[in-house]
Design an enzyme around this catalytic site. Structure first.
Site, short mmCIF file in Angstrom:
data_model
loop_
_atom_site.label_atom_id
_atom_site.label_comp_id
_atom_site.label_asym_id
_atom_site.label_seq_id
_atom_site.Cartn_x
_atom_site.Cartn_y
_atom_site.Cartn_z
N LYS A 29 -11.53 -4.07 -4.89
CA LYS A 29 -12.46 -2.94 -5.04
C LYS A 29 -11.74 -1.65 -5.39
O LYS A 29 -12.35 -0.71 -5.86
CB LYS A 29 -13.38 -2.78 -3.84
CG LYS A 29 -12.73 -2.66 -2.47
CD LYS A 29 -13.84 -2.54 -1.40
CE LYS A 29 -13.63 -3.45 -0.23
NZ LYS A 29 -12.47 -3.16 0.61
N LYS A 58 -5.37 -10.18 -7.73
CA LYS A 58 -6.68 -10.50 -7.16
C LYS A 58 -7.70 -9.42 -7.54
O LYS A 58 -7.34 -8.26 -7.75
CB LYS A 58 -6.60 -10.69 -5.65
CG LYS A 58 -6.48 -9.44 -4.83
CD LYS A 58 -6.81 -9.72 -3.36
CE LYS A 58 -6.91 -8.40 -2.61
NZ LYS A 58 -7.52 -8.46 -1.32
N LYS A 68 0.83 -1.22 0.00
CA LYS A 68 0.00 0.00 0.00
C LYS A 68 0.85 1.25 0.00
O LYS A 68 0.48 2.27 -0.59
CB LYS A 68 -0.97 -0.01 1.18
CG LYS A 68 -2.04 -1.09 1.03
CD LYS A 68 -3.41 -0.68 1.53
CE LYS A 68 -4.42 -1.71 1.02
NZ LYS A 68 -5.75 -1.55 1.55
P1 ATP Z 1 -8.91 -2.91 -1.15
O1 ATP Z 1 -8.94 -3.02 -2.64
O2 ATP Z 1 -9.59 -1.68 -0.61
O3 ATP Z 1 -7.55 -3.18 -0.54
P2 ATP Z 1 -10.07 -5.50 -1.13
O4 ATP Z 1 -11.11 -5.55 -2.18
O5 ATP Z 1 -8.76 -6.12 -1.43
O6 ATP Z 1 -9.85 -4.04 -0.63
P3 ATP Z 1 -10.50 -6.10 1.68
O7 ATP Z 1 -11.42 -5.09 2.30
O8 ATP Z 1 -9.04 -5.96 1.94
O9 ATP Z 1 -10.76 -6.19 0.10
O10 ATP Z 1 -10.93 -7.56 2.09
C1 ATP Z 1 -12.15 -7.94 2.67
C2 ATP Z 1 -12.24 -9.46 2.69
O11 ATP Z 1 -12.44 -9.98 1.37
C3 ATP Z 1 -10.98 -10.16 3.22
O12 ATP Z 1 -11.38 -11.26 4.04
C4 ATP Z 1 -10.29 -10.64 1.98
O13 ATP Z 1 -9.48 -11.79 2.24
C5 ATP Z 1 -11.46 -10.96 1.06
N1 ATP Z 1 -11.11 -10.78 -0.35
C6 ATP Z 1 -10.72 -9.62 -0.92
N2 ATP Z 1 -10.50 -9.79 -2.24
C7 ATP Z 1 -10.75 -11.09 -2.51
C8 ATP Z 1 -10.69 -11.89 -3.71
N3 ATP Z 1 -10.34 -11.35 -4.86
N4 ATP Z 1 -11.02 -13.18 -3.64
C9 ATP Z 1 -11.38 -13.74 -2.47
N5 ATP Z 1 -11.47 -13.05 -1.29
C10 ATP Z 1 -11.15 -11.75 -1.31
#
Ligand code: ATP
Ligand code: LTN
Length: 336
Positions: free
Chosen positions: A202, A199, A117
């Site tokens: 969002k 991955k 980050k």
């Molecule tokens: P950001 O993009 O703001 O970093 P993010 O979309 O990666 O956020 P988080 O808020 O960090 O999501 O994660 C929330 C939950 O969703 C966590 O338990 C994470 O392991 C799960 N998660 C996030 N992205 C994925 C994915 N692509 N596939 C499966 N699980 C996911």
């Protein structure tokens, strides 16, 4: 333990509309626990964590409300689960401060999410981003959580929470429960539709890479049609075909089928047909969630009352732990 039940806690940041990855990899697993009477679940909108990356105030408010309503719309029963906002329970920030004084710079320096980050937001490498895992430890330890469902990306943070808890207990006696990771039935990691080596996230800059939970049906179909695959032209479940593998994972998570069954079902079909089927399976899963969401978000009074009740419930348990911690550390209790 709460009323003889094990305690489980998890949450998501309100940094944007959650993706199909968040839903299939996390939220859906939480919903599966709804009927398990042996567990008391706490799920928070982690809005304090969200500001480690700069947020527009109106967007933070809106995304928080959306996430809260999506928790319920996805099937988390607000009567059985404690659904609350992290910022509504001041004990999170209070315990985080105390735990900061029991955490070493060297430990935080090793955190890979911080490195990622910090590289992504080079203009705003704030100390909140650095101590993010300490706040996460506070979230978990305040509720004496036995189990924490998190994806692989969060395992390092959970380890730190366990280390901090162990260190604190070593000094002051048994104050915190040491939490374990909880692996849900569906562990699928959903990858970006535009770059299957990354991955689905969002905060992805390319809107076509992620399916957002509130995307309308046409948008969902369009994004799947554009999904990056390969030029082989046949469906197989192998690491050599990451785009198709990801689509098979999504199809399986949406339909409950296995990769083998899926490969057989689409034997001889072109990618176009397969992509359409994946899109339709996802649309069918998301449609009822969206319908419930739209009804809920209109009912502000109901959602507000849930927010208030649940913040009080969460505060009750959190304050119990915080009082204990403060006493152990040596702060003076206010005379009653
Ligand atoms: P950001 O993009 O703001 O970093 P993010 O979309 O990666 O956020 P988080 O808020 O960090 O999501 O994660 C929330 C939950 O969703 C966590 O338990 C994470 O392991 C799960 N998660 C996030 N992205 C994925 C994915 N692509 N596939 C499966 N699980 C996911
Ligand atoms: N960092 C987590 C969100 C989060 C969390 C928590 C998850 C904040 N506090 C406590 C489990 C328990 C993430 O998934 N990005």
């Amino acid at each position: 333990m709460i009323d003889g039940k094990k305690v489980l806690l998890s949450g998501m940041q309100s940094t944007g509309i959650i993706t199909l990855g968040n839903y299939l990899g996390a939220l859906k697993n939480w919903v599966d626990l709804n009927d398990d009477e042996s567990i008391q679940c706490f799920y928070a909108v982690m809005d304090l964590h969200s500001i480690t990356v700069r947020q527009e105030p109106a967007a933070l408010r809106k995304n928080g409300r959306i996430l809260y309503a999506l928790y319920i719309a996805a099937g988390l029963d607000p009567e059985k689960n404690c659904l609350f906002f992290q910022s509504h329970v001041p004990a999170h920030a209070q315990l985080a401060w105390i735990l900061n004084c029991y955490t070493y710079m060297g430990e935080m320096n090793r955190m890979t999410q911080f490195k990622d980050k910090a590289a992504k937001h080079a203009d705003n490498i704030n100390t909140g981003l650095f101590t993010y895992p300490v706040l996460m430890a506070a979230d978990i330890l305040l509720y004496q959580a036995d189990m924490v469902p998190v994806g692989k990306d969060q395992m390092q943070h959970l380890e730190i929470a366990r280390d901090i808890a162990g260190r604190f207990n070593g000094i002051y006696g048994d104050v915190f429960t040491i939490p374990e990771a909880y692996i849900g039935k569906n562990g699928a990691k959903i990858m970006s539709l535009q770059d299957p080596s990354k991955k689905m996230s969002k905060s992805d800059e390319n809107p076509n890479g992620s399916i957002l939970l509130l995307d309308d049906m046409d948008t969902i179909m369009r994004k799947f049609k554009k999904a990056v695959t390969d030029s082989d032209g046949f469906i197989a479940y192998t690491d050599d075909k990451p785009g198709i593998k990801n689509l098979i994972d999504i199809y399986c998570a949406s339909t409950g089928k296995t990769p083998d069954e899926t490969v057989k079902e689409f034997d001889g079909c072109g990618y176009g047909t397969f992509k359409e089927a994946v899109g339709e399976s996802v649309a069918a899963v998301l449609k009822p969630v969206q319908d419930k969401y739209h009804a809920l978000i209109e009912d502000k009074a109901y959602v507000d009352s849930l927010m208030k009740e649940n913040a009080e419930k969460a505060s009750y348990y959190a304050n119990k732990t915080l009082r204990k911690v403060m006493k152990k550390v040596g702060f003076i209790e206010l005379p009653r």
